[in-house]
Motif scaffolding. Structure first.
Motif, PDB file in Angstrom:
ATOM      1  N   ASP A 137      42.378  42.133  48.383  1.00  0.00           N
ATOM      2  CA  ASP A 137      41.423  41.167  47.834  1.00  0.00           C
ATOM      3  C   ASP A 137      40.288  41.885  47.124  1.00  0.00           C
ATOM      4  O   ASP A 137      39.870  41.500  46.021  1.00  0.00           O
ATOM      5  CB  ASP A 137      40.874  40.279  48.949  1.00  0.00           C
ATOM      6  N   SER A 138      39.769  42.950  47.752  1.00  0.00           N
ATOM      7  CA  SER A 138      38.693  43.711  47.113  1.00  0.00           C
ATOM      8  C   SER A 138      39.174  44.349  45.815  1.00  0.00           C
ATOM      9  O   SER A 138      38.459  44.365  44.805  1.00  0.00           O
ATOM     10  CB  SER A 138      38.169  44.786  48.069  1.00  0.00           C
ATOM     11  N   TYR A 139      40.402  44.883  45.853  1.00  0.00           N
ATOM     12  CA  TYR A 139      40.927  45.496  44.629  1.00  0.00           C
ATOM     13  C   TYR A 139      41.013  44.462  43.501  1.00  0.00           C
ATOM     14  O   TYR A 139      40.633  44.726  42.363  1.00  0.00           O
ATOM     15  CB  TYR A 139      42.313  46.108  44.864  1.00  0.00           C
ATOM     16  N   ARG A 140      41.490  43.267  43.801  1.00  0.00           N
ATOM     17  CA  ARG A 140      41.612  42.237  42.771  1.00  0.00           C
ATOM     18  C   ARG A 140      40.244  41.840  42.233  1.00  0.00           C
ATOM     19  O   ARG A 140      40.082  41.576  41.034  1.00  0.00           O
ATOM     20  CB  ARG A 140      42.340  41.008  43.324  1.00  0.00           C
ATOM     21  N   ARG A 141      39.251  41.778  43.120  1.00  0.00           N
ATOM     22  CA  ARG A 141      37.897  41.443  42.665  1.00  0.00           C
ATOM     23  C   ARG A 141      37.376  42.502  41.691  1.00  0.00           C
ATOM     24  O   ARG A 141      36.764  42.170  40.670  1.00  0.00           O
ATOM     25  CB  ARG A 141      36.950  41.339  43.861  1.00  0.00           C
ATOM     26  N   VAL A 142      37.613  43.766  42.028  1.00  0.00           N
ATOM     27  CA  VAL A 142      37.165  44.856  41.154  1.00  0.00           C
ATOM     28  C   VAL A 142      37.917  44.809  39.826  1.00  0.00           C
ATOM     29  O   VAL A 142      37.325  44.932  38.746  1.00  0.00           O
ATOM     30  CB  VAL A 142      37.361  46.218  41.858  1.00  0.00           C
ATOM     31  N   ALA A 143      39.240  44.635  39.904  1.00  0.00           N
ATOM     32  CA  ALA A 143      40.057  44.644  38.690  1.00  0.00           C
ATOM     33  C   ALA A 143      39.754  43.459  37.788  1.00  0.00           C
ATOM     34  O   ALA A 143      39.900  43.557  36.562  1.00  0.00           O
ATOM     35  CB  ALA A 143      41.536  44.651  39.067  1.00  0.00           C
ATOM     36  N   ALA A 144      39.319  42.337  38.373  1.00  0.00           N
ATOM     37  CA  ALA A 144      39.065  41.143  37.580  1.00  0.00           C
ATOM     38  C   ALA A 144      37.878  41.308  36.636  1.00  0.00           C
ATOM     39  O   ALA A 144      37.756  40.567  35.656  1.00  0.00           O
ATOM     40  CB  ALA A 144      38.840  39.946  38.503  1.00  0.00           C
ATOM     41  N   GLU A 145      36.995  42.265  36.920  1.00  0.00           N
ATOM     42  CA  GLU A 145      35.817  42.438  36.075  1.00  0.00           C
ATOM     43  C   GLU A 145      35.860  43.726  35.257  1.00  0.00           C
ATOM     44  O   GLU A 145      34.868  44.106  34.640  1.00  0.00           O
ATOM     45  CB  GLU A 145      34.545  42.444  36.944  1.00  0.00           C
ATOM     46  N   ALA A 146      37.022  44.390  35.232  1.00  0.00           N
ATOM     47  CA  ALA A 146      37.091  45.712  34.608  1.00  0.00           C
ATOM     48  C   ALA A 146      38.121  45.762  33.485  1.00  0.00           C
ATOM     49  O   ALA A 146      39.142  45.071  33.517  1.00  0.00           O
ATOM     50  CB  ALA A 146      37.434  46.765  35.662  1.00  0.00           C
ATOM     51  N   ASP A 147      37.831  46.619  32.503  1.00  0.00           N
ATOM     52  CA  ASP A 147      38.845  47.008  31.523  1.00  0.00           C
ATOM     53  C   ASP A 147      39.741  48.094  32.096  1.00  0.00           C
ATOM     54  O   ASP A 147      40.913  48.188  31.739  1.00  0.00           O
ATOM     55  CB  ASP A 147      38.179  47.548  30.248  1.00  0.00           C
ATOM     56  N   LEU A 148      39.154  48.907  32.974  1.00  0.00           N
ATOM     57  CA  LEU A 148      39.896  50.022  33.566  1.00  0.00           C
ATOM     58  C   LEU A 148      39.378  50.281  34.971  1.00  0.00           C
ATOM     59  O   LEU A 148      38.164  50.408  35.179  1.00  0.00           O
ATOM     60  CB  LEU A 148      39.722  51.290  32.710  1.00  0.00           C
ATOM     61  N   VAL A 149      40.286  50.361  35.938  1.00  0.00           N
ATOM     62  CA  VAL A 149      39.931  50.728  37.309  1.00  0.00           C
ATOM     63  C   VAL A 149      40.510  52.117  37.584  1.00  0.00           C
ATOM     64  O   VAL A 149      41.705  52.345  37.385  1.00  0.00           O
ATOM     65  CB  VAL A 149      40.493  49.726  38.342  1.00  0.00           C
ATOM     66  N   ILE A 150      39.659  53.038  38.015  1.00  0.00           N
ATOM     67  CA  ILE A 150      40.110  54.364  38.431  1.00  0.00           C
ATOM     68  C   ILE A 150      40.176  54.348  39.955  1.00  0.00           C
ATOM     69  O   ILE A 150      39.154  54.259  40.635  1.00  0.00           O
ATOM     70  CB  ILE A 150      39.164  55.489  37.957  1.00  0.00           C
ATOM     71  N   VAL A 151      41.386  54.406  40.480  1.00  0.00           N
ATOM     72  CA  VAL A 151      41.613  54.285  41.921  1.00  0.00           C
ATOM     73  C   VAL A 151      41.802  55.670  42.514  1.00  0.00           C
ATOM     74  O   VAL A 151      42.549  56.491  41.975  1.00  0.00           O
ATOM     75  CB  VAL A 151      42.855  53.416  42.206  1.00  0.00           C
ATOM     76  N   GLU A 152      41.145  55.916  43.616  1.00  0.00           N
ATOM     77  CA  GLU A 152      41.237  57.217  44.287  1.00  0.00           C
ATOM     78  C   GLU A 152      41.994  57.073  45.603  1.00  0.00           C
ATOM     79  O   GLU A 152      41.666  56.209  46.427  1.00  0.00           O
ATOM     80  CB  GLU A 152      39.839  57.775  44.550  1.00  0.00           C
ATOM     81  N   GLY A 153      43.002  57.918  45.806  1.00  0.00           N
ATOM     82  CA  GLY A 153      43.669  57.965  47.095  1.00  0.00           C
ATOM     83  C   GLY A 153      42.822  58.700  48.118  1.00  0.00           C
ATOM     84  O   GLY A 153      41.684  59.094  47.839  1.00  0.00           O
ATOM     85  N   ALA A 154      43.378  58.906  49.298  1.00  0.00           N
ATOM     86  CA  ALA A 154      42.638  59.577  50.367  1.00  0.00           C
ATOM     87  C   ALA A 154      43.462  60.732  50.912  1.00  0.00           C
ATOM     88  O   ALA A 154      44.656  60.568  51.206  1.00  0.00           O
ATOM     89  CB  ALA A 154      42.308  58.601  51.488  1.00  0.00           C
TER      90      ALA A 154
END
Length: 509
Positions: A137-154
């Motif tokens: 859900d958080s990822y979708r919220r972030v992606a909904a407002e972005a042209d590009l999401v840079i996701v970091e693994g752990a």
């Protein structure tokens, strides 16, 4: 909750590492700033971070406070820096799960800014799958407002024994349909084995999701290293996407986690000598960064087994995730005795957050929130005592300090409640906006021992200069916030020289 059917606005690209500390966080920050400078709406995302270096977010899932003020959450410091690189406020959705290691009780689990309690590692592995809906859900919220999401693994994406409960590497990549760039670290050696081993351990479906690899922290001549890259590509079929050289200015940016505590502080060797005991669960240690950047300050870790140097001007006790355990370390190492002798000689001591609590008469934890229930004698340098409680205070601060006339910017992030006659002599008098003052912290009668709950005090240039001049440091023109911004720009330049940003954007989807 955001509906799962809501389409995301833009593209996404994920960086996974062959190990911890390969430089993913720094690369993400550089890419965020580089793409943001191109006019894209860029956002960072890390499903799970493990760090005691946290930041207060600009939002929260909690309802408004009784006084109408908005509560805050907390996220990893690295994601707060990445958000800054994007030019946006830090959000709980940039890092929905934060683990804060604690001595003997596993980690405190923070979900979207709210502490869920302490969980031993084996129990947390059972909890993780239950957190995945909130992560997505958080990822979708972030992606909904972005042209590009840079996701970091752990950590490393090949911890296959954790595949069943993964929420932050390949499981996230699969659920969110993310292309993956593999990051390996040349500085420590073994990059060939790390990349080829990653290929061996992944399933065919996971291998197909990796679009290429980046060699990070490179030193030397690439012509000598190029054969190694050919070996990695031949054995994996993955293309080399770039080689990023070592970034010397990284020490000017807040570090992600406690691995930074294993390195020397970047302070100089001349000027006012500030000594920081290296405690087992030091938290929010980026409080030290502005001091380390000062030309008139020599900042040093006091390592286990060492005595407090006789020429110390100021002892600084930093924050801690386990106040009593680290206070016991002060006693066990003999540092408590050294600090008391330092004060008798006219030396100064500052305590921030947990360090403030340690300066009092006693720290009590009757419910065992940070370890075994009990109490630990403090240093007795301030007439206060602290009880560790369930409720956590998360507050942003941007006020005038009436005592010094300087602006103070920072935040509070603590579970303890401190009381005692020593609070009648506050260290700070913060303007309450209504013609009065809010007292904060405490100072000894002779003015040489000071404590406060406010993190980030030393990042405020005017207040830091005021403080350092009072303890004998030369006046400095350092603009710390401008230095962080210029370093982020330099990092973006560094990344752009090493990587083809157009090609990476084309790989994002």
């Amino acid at each position: 909750m955001l509906d799962a059917a809501v389409p995301r606005r833009g593209r996404a690209l994920m960086l996974q590492g062959t190990a911890s500390d390969v430089g993913k966080s720094l690369l993400v920050a550089g890419l965020c700033r580089a793409y943001a400078r191109r006019g894209l709406a860029v956002r960072p995302f890390k499903a799970q971070n493990m760090s005691n270096n946290a930041a207060v977010s600009a939002d929260s899932d909690l309802p408004p406070n009784a006084d109408g003020s908005l509560p805050r959450g907390e996220i990893g410091r690295a994601q707060a820096l990445q958000a800054r690189a994007c030019g946006v406020p830090p959000s709980i959705h940039h890092n929905p799960v934060l683990l804060k290691p604690q001595f003997g009780v596993g980690s405190q689990v923070v979900l979207r800014g709210r502490a869920l309690g302490n969980w031993p590692a084996r129990h947390y592995h059972n909890l993780k799958p239950l957190l995945m809906p909130a992560v997505m859900d958080s990822y979708r919220r972030v992606a909904a407002e972005a042209d590009l999401v840079i996701v970091e693994g752990a950590g490393a994406g090949t911890e296959v024994y954790l595949r069943h409960c993964d929420i932050t590497n390949m499981r996230l990549a699969e659920d969110a349909d993310l292309p993956v760039v593999l990051v390996t670290d040349n500085d420590r050696g073994g990059a060939i084995a790390a990349v080829v081993g990653t290929h061996v351990l992944h399933t065919p479906e996971e291998r197909a999701r990796i679009v290429g690899y980046v060699v990070n922290k490179f030193r030397g001549h690439f012509s000598l290293y190029e054969p190694a890259c050919r070996v990695m590509s031949e054995h994996t079929g993955w293309p080399l996407l770039g080689v990023v050289e070592w970034f010397d200015a990284a020490t000017r940016l807040p570090a992600e986690d406690a691995l930074a505590l294993e390195r020397a502080l970047p302070g100089g060797s001349a000027g006012v000598k500030i000594v920081v005991p290296q405690l087992g669960r030091t938290a929010n240690f980026d409080d030290l960064d502005p001091l380390a950047a000062e030309p008139g300050v020599a900042l040093h870790w006091l390592l286990p087994g060492e005595a407090l140097p006789a020429d110390t001007d100021l002892v600084l006790l930093p924050g801690s995730k386990t106040t009593r355990a680290d206070l016991e370390t002060l006693h066990r190492e003999g540092w408590a005795t050294d600090i008391l002798a330092h004060v008798r000689r006219g030396g100064r001591v500052v305590g921030l957050c947990a360090g403030f609590q340690m300066l009092g008469r006693v720290v009590r934890d009757p419910e065992g929130l940070e370890g075994a229930p009990g109490e630990t004698p403090g240093l007795g340098l301030l007439d206060v005592e602290t009880v560790i409680t369930h409720d956590k205070r998360l507050v942003e601060i941007d006020r005038q300090d009436l005592a010094s006339g300087c602006r103070v910017r920072g935040y509070e992030m603590h579970m303890g409640r401190t009381a005692g006659d020593g609070l009648a002599r506050p260290w700070l008098q913060l303007d309450d906006g209504a013609g009065g003052a809010t007292p904060e912290g405490a100072v000894s009668a002779d003015g040489r021992v000071m404590g406060s709950y406010v993190h980030g005090l030393f990042a405020a240039d005017g207040w830091r200069r005021h403080f350092l001049e009072r303890i004998g440091a030369q006046r400095s023109a350092l603009d710390y916030e401008a230095q962080v911004e210029s370093t982020l720009d330099a990092l973006a330049d560094h990344v752009e020289r090493a990587l083809d940003l157009d090609a990476l954007l084309a790989l994002a989807r």
